[in-house]
Design an enzyme around this catalytic site. Sequence first.
Site, PDB file in Angstrom:
ATOM      1  N   LYS B  68      22.715  31.838  45.056  1.00 22.97           N
ATOM      2  CA  LYS B  68      21.670  30.895  44.644  1.00 22.97           C
ATOM      3  C   LYS B  68      22.330  29.595  44.164  1.00 22.97           C
ATOM      4  O   LYS B  68      23.393  29.634  43.542  1.00 22.97           O
ATOM      5  CB  LYS B  68      20.829  31.529  43.530  1.00 22.97           C
ATOM      6  CG  LYS B  68      19.551  30.767  43.197  1.00 22.97           C
ATOM      7  CD  LYS B  68      18.689  31.543  42.189  1.00 22.97           C
ATOM      8  CE  LYS B  68      17.416  30.780  41.830  1.00 22.97           C
ATOM      9  NZ  LYS B  68      16.575  31.517  40.865  1.00 22.97           N
ATOM     10  N   SER B 143      11.867  31.669  41.843  1.00 23.21           N
ATOM     11  CA  SER B 143      12.610  30.535  42.350  1.00 23.21           C
ATOM     12  C   SER B 143      13.733  30.933  43.314  1.00 23.21           C
ATOM     13  O   SER B 143      14.268  30.071  43.999  1.00 23.21           O
ATOM     14  CB  SER B 143      13.198  29.749  41.187  1.00 23.21           C
ATOM     15  OG  SER B 143      14.093  30.567  40.445  1.00 23.21           O
ATOM     16  N   SER B 167      11.723  35.352  38.853  1.00 21.69           N
ATOM     17  CA  SER B 167      12.302  34.584  39.956  1.00 21.69           C
ATOM     18  C   SER B 167      13.141  35.379  40.948  1.00 21.69           C
ATOM     19  O   SER B 167      13.481  34.874  42.010  1.00 21.69           O
ATOM     20  CB  SER B 167      13.152  33.434  39.414  1.00 21.69           C
ATOM     21  OG  SER B 167      12.320  32.395  38.978  1.00 21.69           O
TER      22      SER B 167
END
Lengths: 485, 485
Positions: B68, B143, B167
């Site tokens: 990420k 996210s 997320s």
Amino acid sequence: MDNYVVMIGLEMHCEISETNTKVFSGAKNEYVDVPNSNVSAVDMAFPGVLPVVNKKAVEHALKISMILGCTQPEYMYFERKNYYYPDMPKNYQITQETKPIPVGIYGSLKFDCKGEEKTVRINNIHLEEDAASLDHYETFSTVNYNRAGVPLLELVTEPDIRSADEAVAFLETMRCIYQYAGISEADSRKGQIRCDVNVSIMEKGKDESDPKNWGTKVEVKNVNSFGGVRDAINYEIERQIELKENGTYDEMEQQTRRWDEDTFTTIFMRSKVDAIDYRYFVEPNIPKYKISNEWKESIRASIPKLANERKEIYMNEYGLSEYDSKVIVKDKSISDYYEETLKLGADPKISANWLTSVILGHLNKTETTINELFLTPNMLVDLMNMVSSGKISSKQSKEVMYKVLEEEKEPKVIVKELGVEQISDDKTIRDIVIPLLDEHPDLIEDHKKGKNTFDFFVGQVMKATRGKANPSLTSQIIREEMDKR
Amino acid sequence: MEYMSKGIKEIHDDLKSGKVTSEELVNESLKKAHKVQDKCNAFVTIIDDAKGVDVTDSLLSGIPCGIKDNYSTKGILSTGSSNTLKDYIPFFDATAITNLKNNGAVIIGKCTMDEFGMGGTGTTAHTGVQKNPWDLSRMCAGSSSGSAASVASGVYPYATGSDTGDSIRKPAAYCGIVGYKPTYGMISRYGLFAFASSLDHLGCLTRSVEDAAIVVDAMKGIDKKDMTSWDSSNIHLYESLSSDVKGKKLCYIKEICDPGNYPDASEETKQHLDNFYKTIELCKKIGMEVSEVSIDKKLLDALGSVYNIISCAEATSNMSNLTGIIFGPRVNADNYEDMMKKYRTEGFSSLIKRRFIIGSYVLQAQNKDRYFNNAQRVRRLLVDAWKDLYKEYDAVILPVGSGPAKYLDDSKNKKFTNSNILEEHLQIGNFGGFPSITIPNGFINNLPVGVNITGNCYDDINVLNIAYALESEMNYKGQIAKEVK
């Protein structure tokens, strides 16, 4: 002035210099001249970095809290104080607020101001990180992050101080404590001590313990020397009295001003209505942790003898005067120097005498510290030993001392160069005395008749040795040799 | 032969026996990454010069993965999907990255996310909207949107994620894969761009519970740079996996799961809840006891507000380091204040700016008790309510979200009463720092949906085993996204 009572509260910031690293980062905690050399990713707030508490800094903070008789918290917390300024790359400072309680609350300090004992109540003392230092030039400013993250203790007093002299005496006492406790060099030339001063005045005769009677508080920020504290307070007192006298005092708002070192004035910064809201909240990256009793006890046990305790010993055990004792303990490095000479076998009184009569004067004159002094405790003891063993006279020793300080050469070298080494050898003197007496049988007769011719012989020996003969030994030998005749 | 759609253990065995090389895996992964990028926009950076590494006994060695983009990766662009860091190349690795690298992981790409982890849609990245590989008109949620989409598309067996509200666990459900965030502090946060420090968790997205265990085993560990990390060296997730869950006690919450709470819900939501109850039956079938429990609906209704207040408050402070002065693209202006303002005004999306304003508002002195302090109190009440459940039950099992992935065009998404409870309840896992895992549990309109299992702190093994047992009774393990529309 006589119609008013002055109320002063201090916020004293002192950097902790005695840790290896900064308070929340692994960068070195060390005063260096090269800007931006002690800096880590944490100090610069790169994305993803986290603070890690320096245990040694917490230990020092708890130590000063104990010395000031404060209450220590059960749990250690830190808070964030949020504000944007280039001296703090995170744009928040990790600090402590009064709720949850910081490393210390509600203590007090007794101190001496011109022979009078005063007491100041301590509201709280907390541990935080220092900000970077900024230098402002005409068209630009520079930032030095060496100082960003250095552990900083902020001490907040109640408004118990009544004059600039008291404020300075309080600060000097605190500086002394920081030094004695091994927490900080507390050197304002290195920017390690900085103060904010709160000053207000009220009419004399009213109840000082009732806040309703207090005047309007004016905070003066960024006073960076004790001299500055004195000047800023005196300036504020005068300024506020003038407002009272011309009837505009009541229009004055509670405000923050800054001390301007160039003009020796305080300059308005902001009024209370514009006070910054720092939006405090508990620092989530530092879990609260319990301060165990064992840890507290071991910190308490590690507190060394402070100035007052040393002073008592100097007076009661070494027989020094109160004045000399005070002068010596005022600066820890001088007291340490003194105690070093004692360890090397010096006589406490004689050593103290050298310090107070010659060495401190020299330091004052040259504006140096005792750590920069060429004369080491070892050399001072050497010099004292030369006197006690009769190698040089005490009069000569003064001359030697001044030369040592001036020329930065060891006492034994100076003694040789000056040729002041005393002749204390029995045979050498006797070899001069015997032929001298042989030459003057008449004067020996006169002496026996009660006429004073003794001094003549002593004078002749001194002349022959260019004054180097040990006077008492010379007298003794002349007397012995005369008696033989 | 395709490898990147297989599980880690199988790939590892073939690497060990020499059937495939790390280099070949990297090439396959890169090729797929570009395909997925063209279709779904899952990457901020694809590392085309990634190289295979030596294969060791570590299960992850030589195997490609995605990271990420809010993980600090040394020498690799790390933007947090924000314009404010669009050119930022860190000089240090996050601790979790160091741990993965030490296990031989090969980073293929940095995955798109909602800007700095804020916003649960996967649409706020500076590189554009992230689409769901199952249906390009739908969102991945966020996210960790790029991580979820790329793993679901078979680019590699795993990607790292971060989880502040849900997320990791919501995008996993929307993409039909596994999303696991272990107990708070099991993986160091050092080097993860902070969003809301007290809620931020690291974790992973995989296609099986087994792989999730393997990956977190490699990422976790106490870290002296993160004071909230803890020693989990005695916890071996992969080795502890067992599908023997007979006698385990689960509960679900009536106020969240009962279709009666949502009279005007969409058909998809109704099917989603029906499907959830089928999973409950499955749990019972494999020997677990499942009970329905009740939690005060008032508390559940407060969830979203509590999350907003705490996460916005921490975020506004955490992200004040983004000024474009020390790092990030510096902007031109007359003075540093204007530089910061311009940089932040232009750099952040409006969603983030809105959250900063909320965060500042709730921390202001006059609002703090009403909003921030109360939110902390309610957070405590919610966590205590869940801790009470854990006294009796091994884990709480709940449906993820209100159905399959939502449409990117929000006008197509049906709004209904009480939907917020279904959408937000996973945030309790962040409030309490609880280990929490989402696994796929079915399809609605040919789109995957998920179920979540959340246990007590430090009870990760239990949570994983329940998920592991359940997964083996269903047919969704290892599934790869097939574009259905």
